[in-house]
Design an enzyme around this catalytic site. Sequence first.
Site, PDB file in Angstrom:
ATOM      1  N   ILE A  94     -34.720 -10.047  23.384  1.00  0.00           N
ATOM      2  CA  ILE A  94     -35.643  -9.922  24.514  1.00  0.00           C
ATOM      3  C   ILE A  94     -35.581 -11.174  25.383  1.00  0.00           C
ATOM      4  O   ILE A  94     -36.001 -11.143  26.524  1.00  0.00           O
ATOM      5  CB  ILE A  94     -37.109  -9.651  24.068  1.00  0.00           C
ATOM      6  CG1 ILE A  94     -37.677 -10.814  23.261  1.00  0.00           C
ATOM      7  CG2 ILE A  94     -37.225  -8.348  23.306  1.00  0.00           C
ATOM      8  CD1 ILE A  94     -39.195 -10.769  23.142  1.00  0.00           C
ATOM      9  N   ASP A  95     -35.038 -12.267  24.844  1.00  0.00           N
ATOM     10  CA  ASP A  95     -34.987 -13.525  25.616  1.00  0.00           C
ATOM     11  C   ASP A  95     -33.933 -13.495  26.741  1.00  0.00           C
ATOM     12  O   ASP A  95     -33.989 -14.297  27.651  1.00  0.00           O
ATOM     13  CB  ASP A  95     -34.680 -14.712  24.699  1.00  0.00           C
ATOM     14  CG  ASP A  95     -35.675 -14.845  23.558  1.00  0.00           C
ATOM     15  OD1 ASP A  95     -36.764 -14.256  23.656  1.00  0.00           O
ATOM     16  OD2 ASP A  95     -35.354 -15.532  22.576  1.00  0.00           O
TER      17      ASP A  95
HETATM   18  O1  F6P Z   1     -35.393 -14.598  19.794  1.00  0.00           O
HETATM   19  C1  F6P Z   1     -36.272 -13.580  20.008  1.00  0.00           C
HETATM   20  C2  F6P Z   1     -37.661 -14.016  19.721  1.00  0.00           C
HETATM   21  O2  F6P Z   1     -38.494 -12.922  20.003  1.00  0.00           O
HETATM   22  C3  F6P Z   1     -38.138 -15.277  20.479  1.00  0.00           C
HETATM   23  O3  F6P Z   1     -38.503 -15.005  21.792  1.00  0.00           O
HETATM   24  C4  F6P Z   1     -39.248 -15.768  19.604  1.00  0.00           C
HETATM   25  O4  F6P Z   1     -39.448 -17.142  19.737  1.00  0.00           O
HETATM   26  C5  F6P Z   1     -38.760 -15.436  18.233  1.00  0.00           C
HETATM   27  O5  F6P Z   1     -37.863 -14.362  18.363  1.00  0.00           O
HETATM   28  C6  F6P Z   1     -39.837 -15.042  17.251  1.00  0.00           C
HETATM   29  O6  F6P Z   1     -39.271 -14.891  15.983  1.00  0.00           O
HETATM   30  P1  F6P Z   1     -39.912 -14.115  14.761  1.00  0.00           P
HETATM   31  O7  F6P Z   1     -39.865 -12.650  15.060  1.00  0.00           O
HETATM   32  O8  F6P Z   1     -39.054 -14.472  13.599  1.00  0.00           O
HETATM   33  O9  F6P Z   1     -41.323 -14.588  14.638  1.00  0.00           O
END
Ligand code: F6P
Length: 367
Positions: free
Chosen positions: A146-147
């Site tokens: 999504i980034d």
């Molecule tokens: O890399 C995608 C992402 O959604 C980032 O935007 C966010 O910082 C991270 O993953 C969150 O990770 P997790 O789902 O492991 O908490």
Amino acid sequence: MKTKVGVLSAGGDCPGINSTVHWLVYSALDKDLVPRRGTMFEITGILDGWKGLIEMKPGKKDSIKRWSMPLDTAVVRTWDRYGGTRLGTSRINPFDPKKDQSEVIVENYKKMGLDALVVIGGFNNLGVAYKLYRMGVKVVGIPKTIDRDLSGTDYTLGFDSAVNIITEDIDRLRITAGSHSRIFVVECMGRKAGWLALEAGEASGVPIVLIPEHDFVLDRVIELLKMRKRSGKRYSIVLVSEGAKPRGMEEVRERRGRDGFGHYYLGGIGGFIAEEIQKTTQMEVRYVALRHLQRGGSPTAYDRRMGRKFGIAAIDMIVNEDFGRMVSFQHGDVTSVPLKKALDRLHLVDVEKFYDTKNYKSLDQIL
Ligand code: F6P
């Protein structure tokens, strides 16, 4: 001839992954294409990302059943409309210097008799895919996050769905913000990249957007809010990316530490800003972190379509033996790039081109 393909998703889930697997399977098993391709496909879903390939004991039936699933059109028929990943995922780094498990993956890939491995991942996990390719695994990558911070492609699966969710949530918050004449600070994801904040900010028309690529000055944020109030606006919304930080300060990190790739989990900057505004002004402020809500739900039409294109392209790449590459979307066309190129650097917002550093929002002028 038979080509046995494994497919896995690794890292954070997002809408569009299941659509990709749906269309990958439909394309692979299309009988009409067998004569032209000169091969029949067998597709195996590997469960829970790299974990599945590490934990699996290919000689043991129970273990195969636990960590993989045969995929055919009957199994994946309805997957295209669901978010998340039906294959499961994990945030394991097989090349973790403290416990390198890459050899196990290569061994299991061979023992399973796989001819190719499709990896649906973001920056870190396509990095793993690239290293495995160099160890002899025939890898094809599909970009998802999504980034939208991968180089070598204009699109990564999940981005559009997340932008839509953020936009819808801001619409909801507007209503209560307006009723109470409040300021809302909304925090979205994105890690080092401000694309989610910037584009959701454009879509929802929020007046102040803070991104990681440009350190903001808190006094200026407050000044902008006061100016809005003076001009008669009942409420304001500040959209802040989790990786944004005030000038001279570090990113705000979550307490849970680092992921398998050594990156800190980010989160909390919205709360910090909200408190600071509340402290220094008479305005009433509320803070909402959208967190994983913005990664959930079903894929938008765009993510379904991109999943379709990416899944079909991955099978074409296997037919053409285009290994060590990633499916890519560039200038409206589906193509592919070497994985190495996608991993060159993170694709971040070009501040000069896209961001108004005085008014903290998208640069709307035509350059
Ligand atoms: O890399 C995608 C992402 O959604 C980032 O935007 C966010 O910082 C991270 O993953 C969150 O990770 P997790 O789902 O492991 O908490």
